[in-house]
Write an enzyme that holds these catalytic residues in place. Structure first.
Site, PDB file in Angstrom:
ATOM      1  N   TYR A 144       0.673  -1.147   0.169  1.00  0.00           N
ATOM      2  CA  TYR A 144       0.000  -0.174  -0.007  1.00  0.00           C
ATOM      3  C   TYR A 144       0.723   1.254   0.015  1.00  0.00           C
ATOM      4  O   TYR A 144       1.917   1.140   0.754  1.00  0.00           O
ATOM      5  CB  TYR A 144      -1.056  -0.144   1.181  1.00  0.00           C
ATOM      6  CG  TYR A 144      -1.678   1.199   1.349  1.00  0.00           C
ATOM      7  CD1 TYR A 144      -2.874   1.392   0.632  1.00  0.00           C
ATOM      8  CD2 TYR A 144      -1.163   2.082   2.517  1.00  0.00           C
ATOM      9  CE1 TYR A 144      -3.584   2.565   0.548  1.00  0.00           C
ATOM     10  CE2 TYR A 144      -2.338   3.214   2.630  1.00  0.00           C
ATOM     11  CZ  TYR A 144      -3.128   3.613   1.738  1.00  0.00           C
ATOM     12  OH  TYR A 144      -4.181   4.585   1.924  1.00  0.00           O
ATOM     13  N   LYS A 243     -11.901   1.306   5.462  1.00  0.00           N
ATOM     14  CA  LYS A 243     -12.558   0.468   4.251  1.00  0.00           C
ATOM     15  C   LYS A 243     -13.661  -0.481   4.409  1.00  0.00           C
ATOM     16  O   LYS A 243     -14.699   0.338   4.967  1.00  0.00           O
ATOM     17  CB  LYS A 243     -11.040  -0.434   3.864  1.00  0.00           C
ATOM     18  CG  LYS A 243      -9.858   0.261   3.752  1.00  0.00           C
ATOM     19  CD  LYS A 243      -9.944   1.559   2.423  1.00  0.00           C
ATOM     20  CE  LYS A 243      -8.991   2.450   2.671  1.00  0.00           C
ATOM     21  NZ  LYS A 243      -7.595   1.581   2.565  1.00  0.00           N
TER      22      LYS A 243
END
Ligand SMILES: *Cc1c(COP(=O)(O)O)cnc(C)c1O
Length: 459
Positions: A144, A243
């Site tokens: 990420y 998320k």
């Protein structure tokens, strides 16, 4: 425990440690006297409830029996005596809404303790503060972007040595792990390349070589609904609650889960010292989001599977662990209960990919994932832009890769919109007998013209 322990002293930085080492006693690790739920619950026959039930089921000891834990929007709490004596004193150190959320998540994540902070990166910051100058970190090469940025900062400023290796190969980790390794940081599936990392094998290699090294797993891509890395050998699990856990892209949150109380205590010390604990209002929203995680994830995954199959059947190179063509399909399913709802595909040309992304209508151009809305993005230009172009190239990240984060909309609407965008961008050409990928997409597609709504699309 014959008598409840005395209330711990409540100076903001002073937590009693006498009650550590007891997962889910009546008094929790921070000394909060809570009812047994949220704690591991089970129906009368002794079988554990399924996760979908645990996500929803929760109790609090609210004085009015509120069915959802109230938001304690208060920075301070009045004390019963000059020496303190109340369960809470200052929200940086603890807040009832946050505690309720943390206890609920500990149950859901099968952890002895969870801690919730203001963002996923905030969680990683808390975790990496365990590191000292000279410590070595082993991590992947398809990370990420924000994780990569934080590690690069620590390398430059804190004397941490970071090794990026292809963590899809446990042997590569074996080749580099040593007595100096303090942390091994893993993500699976990786994003956007959707590579699978073998957590149990790596955890074993790392712990056999260096029992003090901590295996840390970023579980954001799967959520507790689909995987429990603590059960696979990880020492610390963290997730961006922004998320799937919250699911609506209306808050930022980060969750840390641990089994070892000593590690939990260190993490709590940092959170209390730096003040990054989640705010009461956001804790409330995350608690609300988590209750619908199962139903959202089920729908998102079903949609993602259909879309992955649609793209693959048209000749695009699709990366999704729900497809048998994924080279690590079996490994993924040995660790996870589902494939998640993030997939990526390549078109062969970055400019073409840009046109596709811009032509999509239902698919919002946005970073992030895990939301009820479907999103489309070009990671190399958006979420992963903080990784420089040279490094992206070294890590074999295709500049044309398109990431799809699938939401809960009607799947036919999503596929129609994507078809139209593919046609409009010129990724496919339409003839009387079907829908053919153009040369650069290296794909041959066969879709009847009326299905794609292609005739109506401007060229
Ligand atoms: C989003 C994300 C993070 C960071 O979380 P924030 O809540 O945005 O700070 C970390 N890891 C992964 C895999 C993510 O997708």
């Amino acid at each position: 425990m014959s008598a409840p322990p005395p209330p711990p002293s409540r100076g903001p930085a002073d937590k009693s440690t006498s009650i550590l080492n007891k997962a889910f006693p009546k008094i929790d690790l921070d000394g909060h006297n809570l009812p047994p739920s949220p704690a591991p619950s089970s129906p009368r026959n002794g079988r554990k409830y399924a996760l979908a039930t645990e996500l929803v089921y929760t109790e609090s000891k609210d004085q009015y029996g509120a069915s959802s834990m109230p938001i304690y929007q208060s920075a301070t709490f009045k004390q019963t005596s000059a020496g303190g004596g109340s369960e809470y004193d200052y929200t940086r150190s603890g807040n009832p809404t946050r505690t309720h959320l943390e206890r609920h998540l500990a149950k859901v994540m099968n952890a002895a303790r969870t801690l919730v902070v203001g963002s996923g990166m905030g969680a990683l910051d808390v975790i990496t503060r365990i590191l000292r100058p000279g410590d070595e970190v082993i991590t992947g090469d398809d990370l990420y972007g924000g994780t990569n940025r934080l590690l690069t900062f620590m390398k430059a400023n804190h004397g941490i040595i970071v090794h990026h290796v292809d963590t899809t190969s446990p042997e590569k980790v074996r080749g580099i792990v040593s007595a100096k390794t303090a942390m091994v940081l893993l993500e699976t599936p990786t994003n956007p390349l959707i590579k699978i990392v073998d957590i149990p094998s790596i955890a074993k290699i790392v712990h056999d070589t260096n029992p003090k090294a901590l295996v840390v797993v970023d579980n954001t891509m799967l959520s507790p609904m689909l995987s429990n890395p603590l059960d696979l050998g990880a020492d610390i699990v963290y997730e961006s609650g922004t998320k799937y856990m919250s699911g609506h892209h209306d808050i930022m949150a980060g969750v840390i889960a641990i089994n070892d109380p000593a590690i939990g205590d260190k993490m709590f010390f940092t959170i209390n010292s730096t003040g990054c604990g989640i705010a009461p209002n956001d804790a409330f929203l995350l608690m609300r989001g988590i209750k619908t995680l199962a139903i959202r994830m089920e729908k998102q995954q079903t949609n993602a599977q259909a879309i992955a199959e649609f793209l693959e059947s048209h000749g695009f190179r699709v990366r999704y662990p729900g497809l048998k063509s994924h080279p690590q399909y079996d490994l993924h399913w040995s660790m996870a209960r589902g494939a998640g709802a993030v997939l990526s595909f390549e078109t062969g040309d970055a400019a073409l990919s840009e046109r596709i992304v811009e032509a999509a209508r239902l698919w919002g151009i946005s970073v992030s994932f895990g939301c009820v809305n479907s999103l489309i993005s070009m990671p190399c230009q958006m979420s992963h832009a903080s990784i420089d172009a040279k490094t992206r190239k070294e890590r074999q990240m295709p500049e044309d890769i398109i990431r799809l984060c699938v939401g809960i909309e009607d799947v036919d609407d999503l596929i129609d919109d994507l078809s139209r965008a593919l046609v409009q961008a010129g990724a496919v050409t339409v003839t009387m007998d079907g829908f053919h990928a153009t040369g650069s997409a290296q794909a041959v597609a066969e879709v009847p013209i009326e299905e794609s709504d292609a005739a109506a699309a401007p060229s």
